[in-house]
Design a protein around this motif. Structure first.
Motif, mmCIF file in Angstrom:
data_model
loop_
_atom_site.group_PDB
_atom_site.id
_atom_site.type_symbol
_atom_site.label_atom_id
_atom_site.label_comp_id
_atom_site.label_asym_id
_atom_site.label_seq_id
_atom_site.Cartn_x
_atom_site.Cartn_y
_atom_site.Cartn_z
ATOM 1 N N PRO A 11 -45.692 104.022 8.878
ATOM 2 C CA PRO A 11 -46.903 103.598 8.147
ATOM 3 C C PRO A 11 -48.186 103.760 8.964
ATOM 4 N N ASN A 12 -48.061 103.746 10.315
ATOM 5 C CA ASN A 12 -49.252 103.927 11.148
ATOM 6 C C ASN A 12 -49.856 105.319 11.016
ATOM 7 N N LEU A 13 -49.090 106.263 10.475
ATOM 8 C CA LEU A 13 -49.562 107.645 10.362
ATOM 9 C C LEU A 13 -49.840 108.054 8.919
ATOM 10 N N THR A 14 -49.537 107.175 7.987
ATOM 11 C CA THR A 14 -49.780 107.489 6.582
ATOM 12 C C THR A 14 -51.274 107.618 6.303
ATOM 13 N N GLY A 15 -51.646 108.673 5.598
ATOM 14 C CA GLY A 15 -53.039 108.887 5.254
ATOM 15 C C GLY A 15 -53.879 109.452 6.374
ATOM 16 N N ARG A 16 -53.258 109.837 7.479
ATOM 17 C CA ARG A 16 -53.969 110.423 8.607
ATOM 18 C C ARG A 16 -53.579 111.894 8.767
ATOM 19 N N ARG A 17 -54.418 112.657 9.413
ATOM 20 C CA ARG A 17 -54.116 114.045 9.769
ATOM 21 C C ARG A 17 -54.560 114.264 11.215
ATOM 22 N N PRO A 18 -53.885 113.603 12.164
ATOM 23 C CA PRO A 18 -54.374 113.615 13.539
ATOM 24 C C PRO A 18 -54.147 114.950 14.243
ATOM 25 N N LEU A 19 -54.879 115.142 15.322
ATOM 26 C CA LEU A 19 -54.552 116.167 16.301
ATOM 27 C C LEU A 19 -53.469 115.601 17.198
ATOM 28 N N VAL A 20 -52.397 116.345 17.399
ATOM 29 C CA VAL A 20 -51.313 115.915 18.277
ATOM 30 C C VAL A 20 -51.348 116.745 19.555
ATOM 31 N N LEU A 21 -51.373 116.064 20.692
ATOM 32 C CA LEU A 21 -51.220 116.714 21.988
ATOM 33 C C LEU A 21 -49.764 116.639 22.399
ATOM 34 N N LEU A 22 -49.157 117.780 22.663
ATOM 35 C CA LEU A 22 -47.761 117.845 23.092
ATOM 36 C C LEU A 22 -47.704 118.359 24.528
ATOM 37 N N PRO A 23 -47.474 117.494 25.513
ATOM 38 C CA PRO A 23 -47.316 117.981 26.884
ATOM 39 C C PRO A 23 -45.993 118.745 27.016
#
Length: 242
Positions: A11-23
Motif C-alpha cells: 500500500p505504501n507504493l499504491t498510486g505512486r510512480r517512483p524512480l527506483v535506484l538499484l545498486p
C-alpha cells in the motif's frame, strides 16, 4: 517513511510512480585486504547519498542491492562468485520489466566495471521496449583500476573494520588500457598474483569520503537532468559513445 523498497508494504507504493535506484555490485576478490562485497558496498553508498541529496525533489525508492555480477576475470581467486554475462543481462532485463509495472523509472547504479557490457545491453533492450531505464557507473575521476588506493579509501570510510591494512600490497600500476590485452588473455590472476591493480599506499577515510560525496553529487545531478545516451548511460547526451 523509509525510502527503502525492502521496508515498504505494497500500500505504501499504491498510486505512486517512483524512480527506483538499484545498486548493482559483485562478489569478487579485491586483493588480500578488501572484502568481497566492495563493489556492492560502493554502489549502495553512492545510491544512498544521492537519494539523500534528492530528498524532497522527487519520489525515489532504493531497491535492495544486487550483490552478484559478471566477474569471470576474477575467478582465479577463492570467494569470487560470477553469474556471467548471459545471466546478468537476463536478470537486469527481468527486474526492469517487473519493477516498471509499478515504478516510473529505473536507474541501475553500477559498482563493477565488468558488468558494463551486459548491463548496457539489458538497459538498451528495455529502452527499446519503451521503458524508462538507465545505468550510471560508480567511477571516481582519476581512480586506479582495482583494490588500490581508491577502493581502499572508500572502504576505510564505510567499513574500516573490514579492511585488513596489514595485508595490503601493491599490484601493477599501469593504466587499465595498457593491461587490458594481458587481462583478457591471462585473467586478473595472471597479471596480478595478489589481485590488486593499483597501489593501496596512502589510502585514507577522508579521501574515501571525498570520493563518495563527489560521486553522489554527480549521480544526483545526472538524475535531475535525466539525459540518457544511446547505450543507456545516464548523464551523457544522445549520440554519445557511452
Amino acid at each position: 517513511m523509509s525510502n527503502h523498497l525492502a521496508d515498504l508494504a505494497w500500500p505504501n507504493l499504491t498510486g505512486r510512480r517512483p524512480l527506483v535506484l538499484l545498486p548493482l555490485g559483485s562478489c569478487e576478490q579485491h586483493g588480500p585486504h578488501l572484502p568481497l562485497d566492495t563493489d556492492a558496498a560502493v554502489a549502495s553508498a553512492v545510491a544512498e547519498r544521492a537519494a539523500a541529496r534528492l530528498r524532497g525533489e522527487l519520489d525515489l525508492v532504493i531497491a535492495p542491492v544486487q550483490p552478484y555480477g559478471a566477474s569471470g576475470e576474477h575467478e582465479g581467486f577463492a570467494g569470487t562468485v560470477s553469474i556471467g554475462h548471459v545471466a546478468l543481462r537476463m536478470l537486469v532485463t527481468e527486474i526492469g520489466r517487473s519493477m516498471l509495472r509499478w515504478a516510473g523509472r529505473l536507474l541501475v547504479v553500477n559498482g563493477h566495471g565488468g558488468n558494463l557490457t551486459s548491463l548496457a545491453d539489458a538497459v538498451t533492450g528495455l529502452r527499446g521496449e519503451s521503458r524508462d531505464v538507465a545505468w550510471w557507473p560508480c567511477v571516481p575521476r582519476g581512480s586506479d583500476a582495482h583494490a588500490g588506493r581508491t577502493e581502499t579509501s572508500m572502504m576505510l570510510r564505510m567499513r574500516p573494520e573490514a579492511v585488513r591494512r596489514e595485508r595490503a600490497v601493491a599490484g601493477p600500476t599501469e593504466p587499465i588500457h595498457l593491461l587490458m590485452e594481458r587481462l583478457v588473455r591471462d585473467s586478473v590472476r595472471g597479471v596480478s598474483p595478489s589481485g590488486v591493480l593499483g597501489d593501496p599506499e596512502g589510502a585514507g577515510a577522508s579521501e574515501g569520503e571525498r570520493l563518495l560525496e563527489r560521486m553522489a553529487a554527480g549521480l544526483a545531478d545526472a538524475v535531475r537532468g535525466w539525459q540518457v545516451s544511446d547505450r543507456g548511460r545516464l548523464g551523457v547526451s544522445q549520440g554519445a559513445a557511452r
